[in-house]
Design a protein around this motif. Structure first.
Motif, mmCIF file in Angstrom:
data_model
loop_
_atom_site.group_PDB
_atom_site.id
_atom_site.type_symbol
_atom_site.label_atom_id
_atom_site.label_comp_id
_atom_site.label_asym_id
_atom_site.label_seq_id
_atom_site.Cartn_x
_atom_site.Cartn_y
_atom_site.Cartn_z
ATOM 1 N N LYS A 285 0.602 -1.050 0.243
ATOM 2 C CA LYS A 285 -0.256 0.146 -0.130
ATOM 3 C C LYS A 285 0.764 1.478 0.227
ATOM 4 C CE LYS A 285 -4.855 1.069 2.592
ATOM 5 N NZ LYS A 285 -5.462 1.136 2.823
ATOM 6 N N GLY B 32 2.716 1.124 -3.432
ATOM 7 C CA GLY B 32 1.443 1.863 -3.898
ATOM 8 C C GLY B 32 0.860 2.835 -3.852
ATOM 9 N N LYS B 33 0.406 3.477 -3.704
ATOM 10 C CA LYS B 33 -0.103 5.217 -3.139
ATOM 11 C C LYS B 33 1.088 6.048 -4.089
ATOM 12 C CE LYS B 33 -2.767 4.873 0.959
ATOM 13 N NZ LYS B 33 -4.045 5.816 -0.485
ATOM 14 N N GLU C 125 0.678 5.553 -7.618
ATOM 15 C CA GLU C 125 -0.057 6.041 -8.187
ATOM 16 C C GLU C 125 -0.175 7.689 -7.502
ATOM 17 O OE1 GLU C 125 -2.920 5.072 -9.691
ATOM 18 O OE2 GLU C 125 -1.966 3.224 -9.927
ATOM 19 N N GLY C 126 0.628 8.227 -7.140
ATOM 20 C CA GLY C 126 0.710 9.024 -6.917
ATOM 21 C C GLY C 126 -0.656 10.621 -5.263
ATOM 22 N N PHE D 273 4.803 -7.059 -7.348
ATOM 23 C CA PHE D 273 3.708 -7.438 -7.647
ATOM 24 C C PHE D 273 3.464 -8.146 -8.447
ATOM 25 C CE2 PHE D 273 3.697 -1.726 -6.306
ATOM 26 C CZ PHE D 273 3.297 -2.306 -5.352
ATOM 27 N N CYS E 92 3.257 -10.893 -6.233
ATOM 28 C CA CYS E 92 2.176 -11.838 -5.369
ATOM 29 C C CYS E 92 1.416 -11.961 -5.965
ATOM 30 C CB CYS E 92 2.084 -10.081 -4.895
ATOM 31 S SG CYS E 92 2.745 -8.951 -4.368
ATOM 32 N N LYS E 93 0.833 -11.587 -7.078
ATOM 33 C CA LYS E 93 -0.543 -12.243 -7.832
ATOM 34 C C LYS E 93 -0.437 -13.524 -8.334
ATOM 35 C CE LYS E 93 -3.947 -9.834 -11.470
ATOM 36 N NZ LYS E 93 -3.455 -10.979 -13.064
ATOM 37 N N HIS F 265 -0.705 -15.484 -5.628
ATOM 38 C CA HIS F 265 -1.869 -15.650 -5.218
ATOM 39 C C HIS F 265 -2.907 -16.231 -5.564
ATOM 40 C CE1 HIS F 265 -1.206 -11.827 -1.784
ATOM 41 N NE2 HIS F 265 -1.043 -13.214 -1.635
ATOM 42 N N GLU F 266 -3.312 -16.245 -7.289
ATOM 43 C CA GLU F 266 -3.423 -17.164 -7.978
ATOM 44 C C GLU F 266 -3.157 -19.197 -7.286
ATOM 45 O OE1 GLU F 266 -3.294 -13.753 -11.501
ATOM 46 O OE2 GLU F 266 -3.208 -16.118 -11.753
ATOM 47 N N ARG G 19 -3.279 -19.774 -3.356
ATOM 48 C CA ARG G 19 -4.704 -18.944 -2.116
ATOM 49 C C ARG G 19 -6.125 -19.753 -2.341
ATOM 50 N NH1 ARG G 19 -5.050 -12.688 -0.620
ATOM 51 N NH2 ARG G 19 -5.928 -13.098 -2.980
ATOM 52 N N GLU H 243 -9.980 -18.410 -2.499
ATOM 53 C CA GLU H 243 -10.969 -17.059 -2.637
ATOM 54 C C GLU H 243 -11.905 -17.298 -2.406
ATOM 55 O OE1 GLU H 243 -11.601 -13.263 -3.751
ATOM 56 O OE2 GLU H 243 -9.652 -14.616 -3.745
ATOM 57 N N GLU I 179 -15.111 -15.406 0.303
ATOM 58 C CA GLU I 179 -16.027 -15.138 -0.364
ATOM 59 C C GLU I 179 -15.749 -14.117 -2.046
ATOM 60 O OE1 GLU I 179 -18.367 -13.941 2.946
ATOM 61 O OE2 GLU I 179 -17.869 -15.728 2.659
#
Lengths: 152, 303
Positions: free
Chosen positions: A46, A49-50, A53-54, A137, A140-141, A144-145, A148, A150, A152
């Motif tokens: 985060k 990422g922030k 993202e500016g 990043f 991560c993705k 998780h795919e 992990r 899913e 909910e």
């Protein structure tokens, strides 16, 4: 009688010793420990990422600190999946972690290497941070795919 | 038998026959005619955009050869081969055949398709977009090999009944009423409600399998679940409306970014069957993703 100012210093010092103990006590099971570790990893993501993202200004120190958080997590994460920890505590770990342990370890290794490279790059501006963090990043993705569940 | 009773029975029988005839007539497949198609020079590049917006490959596979099994409360649906193979795929289809399948759920031989194939959404696509999409599908390599037929429970295995189902659930009207619909919102509505068919999973269904439009995009149980599904997909599909239970906490920008990168505002990653959807939507333009985000923030919040 300790003056109020001193009291808060004493409390701060005490709690700085106690906090790690507390969190260690709070997370005894591997399921809980790895969950908390992933929360830390998400916090680092985060932060970076922030900046990308500016939404927040680039901060080299904060970015490096986030990368160090990832580095610590990547170093110990693989140890938190002993046999028998595949269920309970609402774990989102997929059974494939244990049925395809080699694949899981390879994914963790890829993650750790991407983090190492990002730290070695020592990003001092937004462009180099993006180049350094982007591959992490992606890891991560991808992990998780595959590993992990899913919920909910 | 007394004449009165005999007469009553005769009338009852006549009424039953009449009802059956009416039901048969009402349930007839209703396709378009060739004259309904516009003159149009198909643009496969636009077809490619629509292909990704619709996520065709998510169900039909990267080569479009089908075979995926969808385990639902109604039984198991098997996704067909839509490659240009003339025998196993749709290579022998005319433009009209394609449009009738996509908008009316009618096969070239006149049978009804099951709405697991989301023609209930594609019905809102424009005819020119459909012709462009067909032109893109025509660029794929033919793959032979037929997919097995669906395996459904009674009464769902009675296909003709779908004609009555369509009378209730199939139309081409927009779902969400938008107060101040500019071009971007209109585009977002089009992408979400027609080709993107988001509502097919993100809107709960009633017991006949039709979408409950009073809860449009409010999420619910996964359609890939139910007593017979036995899948681990028995999860919940998230609420996409701007309600606290949905995307109220997400900005348009965060929604658009999620669709592009797969990261939520908390920097968690996309999961489950949404992974493929997101990866398809990542191939759209920024403006299309922003249009989707704008639309999702403009629909009615539903708990």
């Amino acid at each position: 009688m300790v003056p109020n100012g001193k009291k808060s210093v004493v409390l701060a010092v005490l709690s700085s010793f106690l906090l790690p103990v507390c969190s260690a006590l709070a997370a005894e099971s591997p399921q809980e420990q790895r969950h908390e570790l992933m929360e830390d990893v998400g916090g680092g993501a985060k932060t970076i990422g922030k900046m990308l993202e500016g939404e927040e200004a680039f901060d080299a120190v904060a970015a490096l600190s986030a990368l160090q958080t990832w580095n610590h997590a990547a170093g110990v994460f693989g140890d938190l999946f002993p046999a028998g920890s595949d269920s309970g505590y609402d774990t989102e770990a997929k059974a494939t972690i244990w049925s395809d342990r080699a694949g899981f370890d390879a994914a963790l290794q890829a993650w750790a290497e991407a983090v190492d490279a990002a730290i070695a790059a020592n990003p001092q501006d937004l462009g180099s941070l993006e180049a350094a963090a982007g591959p992490v990043f992606e890891k991560c993705k991808a992990c998780h795919e595959d590993y992990r569940v899913e919920k909910e | 038998m007394r004449p009165g009773l005999k007469r009553a029975l005769q009338m009852l029988l006549a009424a039953a026959v009449l009802a059956a005839l009416v039901a048969w007539w009402l349930s007839r497949p209703q396709g378009l005619a060739a004259a309904d198609l516009p003159r149009h020079d198909p643009d496969p590049r636009n077809g490619e955009v629509l292909f990704h917006a619709g996520g065709c490959a998510s169900c039909h596979g990267d080569h479009l050869a089908g075979g995926l099994e969808l385990a639902t409360a109604f039984g198991t649906f098997r996704v067909p081969n839509i490659t240009p193979d003339r025998e196993a795929g749709i290579g022998g289809w005319s433009a009209l055949d394609f449009v009738n399948a996509m908008q009316r759920g009618v096969a070239p031989d006149g049978r009804h398709y099951y709405p697991a194939f989301p023609y209930t959404s594609y019905a809102r696509m424009t005819l020119t977009d459909l012709l462009d999409l067909k032109a893109w599908l025509d660029t794929f390599a033919p793959v032979s090999g037929n997919v097995a037929v669906h395996d459904l429970r009674f009464p769902w295995n009675f296909r003709r009944g779908l004609g009555l189902w369509k009378l209730r659930y199939l139309d081409d009207e927009p779902v969400a009423a938008l107060a101040h619909a500019d071009a971007r919102l209109e585009r977002g509505r089009y992408l979400v409600e027609s080709v993107g068919h988001c509502g097919e999973c993100h809107t709960p269904r009633d017991r006949f399998g039709g979408l409950d439009r009073s809860r449009w995009l409010a999420g619910g149980p996964s359609p890939e679940s139910g007593p017979e599904s036995g899948s681990d997909g028995a999860g919940k599909v998230p609420n996409l409306t701007p309600h606290a239970n949905g995307l109220a906490g997400w900005s348009e920008r965060q929604i658009a970014r999620y669709l592009k990168t797969g990261f939520t505002p908390d920097y968690d990653t996309v999961g489950g069957s949404m992974v493929k959807v997101q990866e398809n939507l990542a191939r759209l333009s920024d403006s299309d993703r922003e249009a989707i985000a704008a639309y999702l923030k403009a629909v009615s919040p539903v708990p």
